[in-house]
Write a protein that holds these residues in place. Structure first.
Motif, mmCIF file in Angstrom:
data_model
loop_
_atom_site.group_PDB
_atom_site.id
_atom_site.type_symbol
_atom_site.label_atom_id
_atom_site.label_comp_id
_atom_site.label_asym_id
_atom_site.label_seq_id
_atom_site.Cartn_x
_atom_site.Cartn_y
_atom_site.Cartn_z
ATOM 1 N N LEU A 86 34.057 34.209 41.168
ATOM 2 C CA LEU A 86 32.834 33.400 41.196
ATOM 3 C C LEU A 86 32.443 32.640 39.926
ATOM 4 O O LEU A 86 31.689 31.670 40.033
ATOM 5 N N PRO A 87 32.858 33.028 38.728
ATOM 6 C CA PRO A 87 32.316 32.368 37.533
ATOM 7 C C PRO A 87 32.377 30.847 37.529
ATOM 8 O O PRO A 87 31.359 30.182 37.264
ATOM 9 N N ASN A 88 33.503 30.249 37.810
ATOM 10 C CA ASN A 88 33.602 28.787 37.780
ATOM 11 C C ASN A 88 32.761 28.112 38.854
ATOM 12 O O ASN A 88 31.999 27.189 38.550
ATOM 13 N N PRO A 89 32.848 28.534 40.131
ATOM 14 C CA PRO A 89 31.979 27.914 41.143
ATOM 15 C C PRO A 89 30.492 28.052 40.826
ATOM 16 O O PRO A 89 29.711 27.129 41.068
ATOM 17 N N ILE A 90 30.102 29.189 40.259
ATOM 18 C CA ILE A 90 28.690 29.425 39.947
ATOM 19 C C ILE A 90 28.177 28.433 38.922
ATOM 20 O O ILE A 90 27.134 27.787 39.106
ATOM 21 N N LYS A 91 28.881 28.287 37.801
ATOM 22 C CA LYS A 91 28.365 27.421 36.734
ATOM 23 C C LYS A 91 28.398 25.954 37.128
ATOM 24 O O LYS A 91 27.603 25.155 36.609
ATOM 25 N N HIS A 92 29.271 25.574 38.070
ATOM 26 C CA HIS A 92 29.295 24.185 38.517
ATOM 27 C C HIS A 92 28.229 23.908 39.566
ATOM 28 O O HIS A 92 27.702 22.809 39.653
ATOM 29 N N ALA A 93 27.883 24.923 40.336
ATOM 30 C CA ALA A 93 26.886 24.741 41.388
ATOM 31 C C ALA A 93 25.465 24.939 40.876
ATOM 32 O O ALA A 93 24.534 24.279 41.348
ATOM 33 N N LEU A 94 25.270 25.842 39.903
ATOM 34 C CA LEU A 94 23.918 26.201 39.485
ATOM 35 C C LEU A 94 23.578 25.835 38.039
ATOM 36 O O LEU A 94 22.440 25.984 37.619
ATOM 37 N N SER A 95 24.551 25.394 37.275
ATOM 38 C CA SER A 95 24.355 25.054 35.865
ATOM 39 C C SER A 95 23.958 26.259 35.012
ATOM 40 O O SER A 95 23.358 26.102 33.958
ATOM 41 N N ILE A 96 24.249 27.428 35.504
ATOM 42 C CA ILE A 96 24.090 28.634 34.702
ATOM 43 C C ILE A 96 25.378 29.443 34.824
ATOM 44 O O ILE A 96 26.151 29.263 35.763
ATOM 45 N N ARG A 97 25.591 30.320 33.875
ATOM 46 C CA ARG A 97 26.830 31.085 33.846
ATOM 47 C C ARG A 97 26.809 32.247 34.832
ATOM 48 O O ARG A 97 25.748 32.737 35.222
ATOM 49 N N TRP A 98 28.003 32.699 35.174
ATOM 50 C CA TRP A 98 28.145 33.884 36.009
ATOM 51 C C TRP A 98 27.484 35.088 35.357
ATOM 52 O O TRP A 98 26.883 35.917 36.028
ATOM 53 N N ASP A 99 27.585 35.187 34.027
ATOM 54 C CA ASP A 99 26.979 36.311 33.321
ATOM 55 C C ASP A 99 25.490 36.422 33.646
ATOM 56 O O ASP A 99 24.961 37.519 33.836
ATOM 57 N N THR A 100 24.823 35.265 33.709
ATOM 58 C CA THR A 100 23.399 35.222 34.007
ATOM 59 C C THR A 100 23.134 35.613 35.451
ATOM 60 O O THR A 100 22.215 36.395 35.745
ATOM 61 N N VAL A 101 23.954 35.087 36.363
ATOM 62 C CA VAL A 101 23.810 35.426 37.779
ATOM 63 C C VAL A 101 24.026 36.916 37.997
ATOM 64 O O VAL A 101 23.315 37.549 38.787
ATOM 65 N N PHE A 131 29.484 49.163 42.470
ATOM 66 C CA PHE A 131 29.702 47.728 42.664
ATOM 67 C C PHE A 131 29.258 46.916 41.441
ATOM 68 O O PHE A 131 30.019 46.109 40.902
ATOM 69 N N ILE A 132 28.030 47.150 40.971
ATOM 70 C CA ILE A 132 27.538 46.347 39.848
ATOM 71 C C ILE A 132 28.194 46.756 38.534
ATOM 72 O O ILE A 132 28.388 45.930 37.636
ATOM 73 N N ALA A 133 28.574 48.044 38.411
ATOM 74 C CA ALA A 133 29.249 48.484 37.190
ATOM 75 C C ALA A 133 30.603 47.801 37.053
ATOM 76 O O ALA A 133 31.006 47.398 35.955
ATOM 77 N N SER A 134 31.300 47.656 38.165
ATOM 78 C CA SER A 134 32.601 46.987 38.138
ATOM 79 C C SER A 134 32.451 45.534 37.713
ATOM 80 O O SER A 134 33.214 45.030 36.874
ATOM 81 N N MET A 135 31.477 44.841 38.280
ATOM 82 C CA MET A 135 31.262 43.439 37.919
ATOM 83 C C MET A 135 30.882 43.301 36.459
ATOM 84 O O MET A 135 31.343 42.388 35.753
ATOM 85 N N GLN A 136 30.050 44.209 35.983
ATOM 86 C CA GLN A 136 29.621 44.146 34.583
ATOM 87 C C GLN A 136 30.782 44.406 33.636
ATOM 88 O O GLN A 136 30.961 43.709 32.634
ATOM 89 N N TYR A 137 31.595 45.416 33.952
ATOM 90 C CA TYR A 137 32.743 45.753 33.109
ATOM 91 C C TYR A 137 33.718 44.591 33.016
ATOM 92 O O TYR A 137 34.287 44.303 31.955
ATOM 93 N N ASN A 138 33.910 43.883 34.131
ATOM 94 C CA ASN A 138 34.854 42.767 34.160
ATOM 95 C C ASN A 138 34.270 41.482 33.604
ATOM 96 O O ASN A 138 35.011 40.539 33.321
ATOM 97 N N THR A 139 32.957 41.426 33.421
ATOM 98 C CA THR A 139 32.303 40.194 32.964
ATOM 99 C C THR A 139 32.037 40.209 31.468
ATOM 100 O O THR A 139 32.387 39.260 30.756
#
Length: 244
Positions: A86-101, A131-139
Motif C-alpha cells: 500500500l505505501p506507494n498507492p496511498i501517498k499518490h492517492a492521499l498526499s500523505i505517507r503510508w506511515d501516517t495512514v 495485525f497492526i504489530a506486523s504492519m508497524q514492524y514492517n513500516t
C-alpha cells in the motif's frame, strides 16, 4: 575502501526520527502487558510463541488447536503483505505517507478494542494486535539510519550484548563509534520495559479500556506526521524512508 555513508539530521524524514521509535516501542510494551494481563496470557507483538505453540499442538496430536494458531500467524502475514503493497498507492492517492495512514489505522483499532466487553473472546484482541504489530514492524524500520524494531525487544537485547562486547574489545582504543548504537538500543529496551510497566498498572485499574491510554501518544505522532506530510515535507513525498 568504501567510506561509510553519513547522513545529517535534516536528511531524515519525520517518520524516521528516533523519538517516534521510542514512543512506538513504549506502546508495544504496553500492548504486551495488555494482551498478557487481560487477553489470554500471551504476547502478540511477534509470532515466535505462536509458531512454537502450533508445533507443540501438532506434535501432541491436538490438530484442531494447532490449526487455530494459523489464524494469528495469518493475521501477522497479512499485515506484512498490506504494509508492503500500500505505501506507494496511498501517498499518490492521499498526499500523505503510508506511515501516517498506519497510525490512523492503529488508532481506529485501539478505539474499537477499548469498546469490547470483558466477556468478548480474547482472540479478537490478539488477532487485531497481531495485525497492526506486523504492519508497524514492517513500516518503521530505521531510526535516523539505524535499523530498529518497534514491536519487540529481543533484537535490542542482542544488540546491547554485541555493544558491550565491542566496549570490551575497544576498551584501550579511541574508537568508540559502537557506543551510539549501544545507547540507542538500550534506550529502546528501556522504553519497552517502561511501556510494559505502565500497561500492567493501568490494565489492573481499567481492564480492557486501559488500551485507550495509548491513544495519547498515537494522536501526538499522528499530528506530527500529518504536519510533516502536508506542510513541512510536502516536497519530499516521493522520498522513501531508509530501509525501504
Amino acid at each position: 575502501m568504501l567510506k561509510e555513508e553519513k547522513h545529517t539530521s535534516d536528511q531524515f524524514l519525520t517518520c524516521e526520527r528516533k523519538w517516534i521509535f521510542y514512543i512506538l516501542i513504549c506502546i508495544a510494551g504496553y500492548f504486551g502487558a495488555y494482551t498478557y494481563v487481560l487477553r489470554g496470557n500471551i504476547f502478540c507483538n511477534a509470532q515466535t510463541g505462536n509458531i512454537v505453540l502450533m508445533g507443540i499442538a501438532f506434535g501432541s496430536g491436538k490438530y484442531g488447536e494447532g490449526i487455530y494458531y494459523l489464524i494469528p500467524i495469518s493475521a501477522y502475514l497479512l499485515g506484512a503483505f498490506i504494509s508492503e503493497i500500500l505505501p506507494n498507492p496511498i501517498k499518490h492517492a492521499l498526499s500523505i505517507r503510508w506511515d501516517t495512514v498506519l497510525i490512523i489505522i492503529e488508532i481506529i483499532v485501539v478505539i474499537i478494542l477499548g469498546f469490547l466487553p470483558e466477556s468478548a473472546p480474547v482472540q479478537i484482541s490478539q488477532i487485531a494486535i497481531n495485525f497492526i504489530a506486523s504492519m508497524q514492524y514492517n513500516t518503521f524500520r530505521q531510526a535516523e539510519g539505524m535499523p530498529m524494531a518497534t514491536t519487540f525487544a529481543t533484537n535490542h537485547i542482542r544488540q546491547i550484548g554485541v555493544g558491550l562486547a565491542k566496549e570490551v574489545h575497544h576498551r584501550h582504543s579511541s574508537n568508540k563509534k559502537h557506543r551510539e548504537k549501544l545507547f540507542q538500543h538500550s534506550k529502546m529496551l528501556c522504553c519497552f520495559i517502561f511501556g510494559a510497566m505502565i500497561g500492567a498498572s493501568f490494565c489492573h485499574l481499567f481492564l480492557g479500556k486501559a488500551i485507550w491510554l495509548t491513544l495519547i501518544p498515537f494522536i501526538y505522532i499522528l499530528v506530527r506526521l500529518l504536519y510533516a506530510d502536508l506542510y513541512l515535507e510536502k516536497e519530499k513525498i516521493e522520498n522513501k524512508p531508509l530501509g525501504h
